[in-house]
Scaffold this motif. Structure first.
Motif, PDB file in Angstrom:
ATOM      1  N   TRP A  24       0.802  -1.221   0.000  1.00  0.00           N
ATOM      2  CA  TRP A  24       0.000   0.000   0.000  1.00  0.00           C
ATOM      3  C   TRP A  24       0.836   1.272   0.000  1.00  0.00           C
ATOM      4  O   TRP A  24       0.543   2.213  -0.743  1.00  0.00           O
ATOM      5  CB  TRP A  24      -0.946   0.017   1.203  1.00  0.00           C
ATOM      6  CG  TRP A  24      -2.147  -0.850   1.033  1.00  0.00           C
ATOM      7  CD1 TRP A  24      -2.445  -2.008   1.714  1.00  0.00           C
ATOM      8  CD2 TRP A  24      -3.230  -0.650   0.122  1.00  0.00           C
ATOM      9  NE1 TRP A  24      -3.632  -2.535   1.272  1.00  0.00           N
ATOM     10  CE2 TRP A  24      -4.139  -1.726   0.298  1.00  0.00           C
ATOM     11  CE3 TRP A  24      -3.525   0.329  -0.838  1.00  0.00           C
ATOM     12  CZ2 TRP A  24      -5.313  -1.844  -0.447  1.00  0.00           C
ATOM     13  CZ3 TRP A  24      -4.690   0.222  -1.570  1.00  0.00           C
ATOM     14  CH2 TRP A  24      -5.572  -0.867  -1.377  1.00  0.00           C
ATOM     15  N   CYS A  60     -11.498   2.441   0.865  1.00  0.00           N
ATOM     16  CA  CYS A  60     -10.360   3.318   1.206  1.00  0.00           C
ATOM     17  C   CYS A  60      -9.013   2.619   1.107  1.00  0.00           C
ATOM     18  O   CYS A  60      -7.975   3.279   1.069  1.00  0.00           O
ATOM     19  CB  CYS A  60     -10.544   3.888   2.601  1.00  0.00           C
ATOM     20  SG  CYS A  60     -10.428   2.673   3.941  1.00  0.00           S
ATOM     21  N   GLY A  63      -5.658   3.766   2.935  1.00  0.00           N
ATOM     22  CA  GLY A  63      -5.786   5.169   3.335  1.00  0.00           C
ATOM     23  C   GLY A  63      -4.987   6.135   2.492  1.00  0.00           C
ATOM     24  O   GLY A  63      -4.606   7.212   2.969  1.00  0.00           O
ATOM     25  N   ALA A  66      -5.641   9.957   2.465  1.00  0.00           N
ATOM     26  CA  ALA A  66      -5.496  10.760   3.684  1.00  0.00           C
ATOM     27  C   ALA A  66      -4.467  11.885   3.582  1.00  0.00           C
ATOM     28  O   ALA A  66      -4.763  13.028   3.965  1.00  0.00           O
ATOM     29  CB  ALA A  66      -5.186   9.852   4.874  1.00  0.00           C
ATOM     30  N   GLY A  78     -13.154   5.869   6.577  1.00  0.00           N
ATOM     31  CA  GLY A  78     -12.801   4.951   5.513  1.00  0.00           C
ATOM     32  C   GLY A  78     -13.471   3.602   5.676  1.00  0.00           C
ATOM     33  O   GLY A  78     -13.464   3.036   6.767  1.00  0.00           O
ATOM     34  N   ALA A  89      -4.873   2.254   7.115  1.00  0.00           N
ATOM     35  CA  ALA A  89      -5.607   3.515   6.981  1.00  0.00           C
ATOM     36  C   ALA A  89      -5.733   4.224   8.322  1.00  0.00           C
ATOM     37  O   ALA A  89      -5.559   5.449   8.416  1.00  0.00           O
ATOM     38  CB  ALA A  89      -6.990   3.240   6.377  1.00  0.00           C
ATOM     39  N   HIS A  92      -2.927   6.282   9.432  1.00  0.00           N
ATOM     40  CA  HIS A  92      -2.778   7.555   8.714  1.00  0.00           C
ATOM     41  C   HIS A  92      -3.938   8.504   9.004  1.00  0.00           C
ATOM     42  O   HIS A  92      -4.199   9.435   8.230  1.00  0.00           O
ATOM     43  CB  HIS A  92      -2.646   7.291   7.221  1.00  0.00           C
ATOM     44  CG  HIS A  92      -1.321   6.710   6.838  1.00  0.00           C
ATOM     45  ND1 HIS A  92      -1.030   5.364   6.929  1.00  0.00           N
ATOM     46  CD2 HIS A  92      -0.178   7.302   6.394  1.00  0.00           C
ATOM     47  CE1 HIS A  92       0.206   5.142   6.545  1.00  0.00           C
ATOM     48  NE2 HIS A  92       0.738   6.298   6.222  1.00  0.00           N
ATOM     49  N   VAL A  94      -7.297   7.857   9.410  1.00  0.00           N
ATOM     50  CA  VAL A  94      -8.633   7.546   8.899  1.00  0.00           C
ATOM     51  C   VAL A  94      -9.414   6.790   9.969  1.00  0.00           C
ATOM     52  O   VAL A  94      -8.872   5.896  10.629  1.00  0.00           O
ATOM     53  CB  VAL A  94      -8.536   6.686   7.620  1.00  0.00           C
ATOM     54  CG1 VAL A  94      -9.927   6.340   7.082  1.00  0.00           C
ATOM     55  CG2 VAL A  94      -7.704   7.409   6.559  1.00  0.00           C
ATOM     56  N   PRO A  96     -11.562   3.934  10.676  1.00  0.00           N
ATOM     57  CA  PRO A  96     -11.817   2.753   9.861  1.00  0.00           C
ATOM     58  C   PRO A  96     -13.136   2.056  10.195  1.00  0.00           C
ATOM     59  O   PRO A  96     -13.517   1.930  11.355  1.00  0.00           O
ATOM     60  CB  PRO A  96     -10.637   1.839  10.222  1.00  0.00           C
ATOM     61  CG  PRO A  96     -10.340   2.178  11.655  1.00  0.00           C
ATOM     62  CD  PRO A  96     -10.660   3.648  11.814  1.00  0.00           C
TER      63      PRO A  96
END
Length: 247
Positions: A24, A60, A63, A66, A78, A89, A92, A94, A96
């Motif tokens: 990612w 998402c 993330g 973000a 997200g 995510a 960072h 978000v 979740p």
């Protein structure tokens, strides 16, 4: 003893993303273009219209949106099916939520902005997913999306060619689920969102550098005249509209 042959995951199997969890946040890795798309998506999102504004990011992933929303004033929620992606995510910033795009566990009209980036070409029931993203969008709220067109050219580039270069994972896409923009506009219109679409593509210098293995996050998504492969959509939900796909 007979040993069972190793099975290959079926196309569009979300479990593949657990195997790819380490990709990612590698800007030069298999998901490099997702970084470029996230930045392009964020360019369509204006600053928050009010204190406490909510942006719902459907699909998402890790993330990636973000960093491009910082300073815009949204609470970034997200949603994704993959737990390993949601964990990244959250790291960072978000908030979740584990969820399927066709059944969002959110209240009607809770979002000022809904973003659906590179997710609609993965859902088996497009009508249900569009109904849900429109349902959670408040009247006057903004829908931003990007997806792959259901054309032979899109299948050639996004599947046949992409899976042969730079370690792009095989089987992430099922071309049978790619999205005709005319159908997408019709589905959005059923829920009070007039969607405007435009073609986009990777910029040539960044793409060439990435293919050569010398680019690190330098790619950029730019507008193009054709929607035949990849396109963005942007639309506002009409005041007084009520989604027909409510839960």
């Amino acid at each position: 003893m007979r040993i069972a042959p190793r099975t290959t995951p079926s196309r569009n199997d979300p479990r593949q993303y657990d195997d790819l969890a380490g990709e990612w946040w590698r800007p030069d890795g298999a998901f490099a273009m997702l970084h470029w798309l996230a930045e392009a998506r964020a360019r369509l999102v204006p600053p928050a219209p009010r204190p406490g504004a909510v942006l719902v990011d459907v699909g998402c992933g890790g993330g990636l949106l973000a960093p491009h929303l910082r300073g815009k004033g949204y609470r970034h929620v997200g949603l994704d099916l993959t737990r390993s992606a949601l964990e990244q995510a959250a790291a960072h910033g978000v908030a979740p939520v584990g969820a399927d795009a066709g059944a969002l566990p959110l209240a009607d009209g809770c979002a000022d902005v809904v973003v659906a980036g590179e997710i609609l070409e993965h859902v088996p029931d497009l009508a249900a997913a569009v109904g849900e993203v429109c349902r959670v969008l408040r009247p006057g709220g903004l829908l931003v999306l990007d997806t792959l067109n259901s054309t032979a050219l899109s299948r050639l580039i996004a599947v046949t060619l992409a899976e042969r270069v730079r370690g792009v994972p095989r089987g992430l896409h099922d071309p049978a689920l790619f999205v005709d923009p005319r159908v997408l506009r019709q589905e959005c219109a059923r829920h009070g969102v007039t969607l405007l679409v435009r073609g986009v593509r990777p910029g040539v210098p960044g793409l060439a550098a990435w293919l050569a293995g010398i680019g690190r996050g330098a790619g950029r998504i730019v507008p193009t005249w054709s929607t035949a492969v990849l396109y963005q959509g942007r639309g506002v939900k009409q005041a007084g509209s009520e989604s027909q796909g409510g839960r």
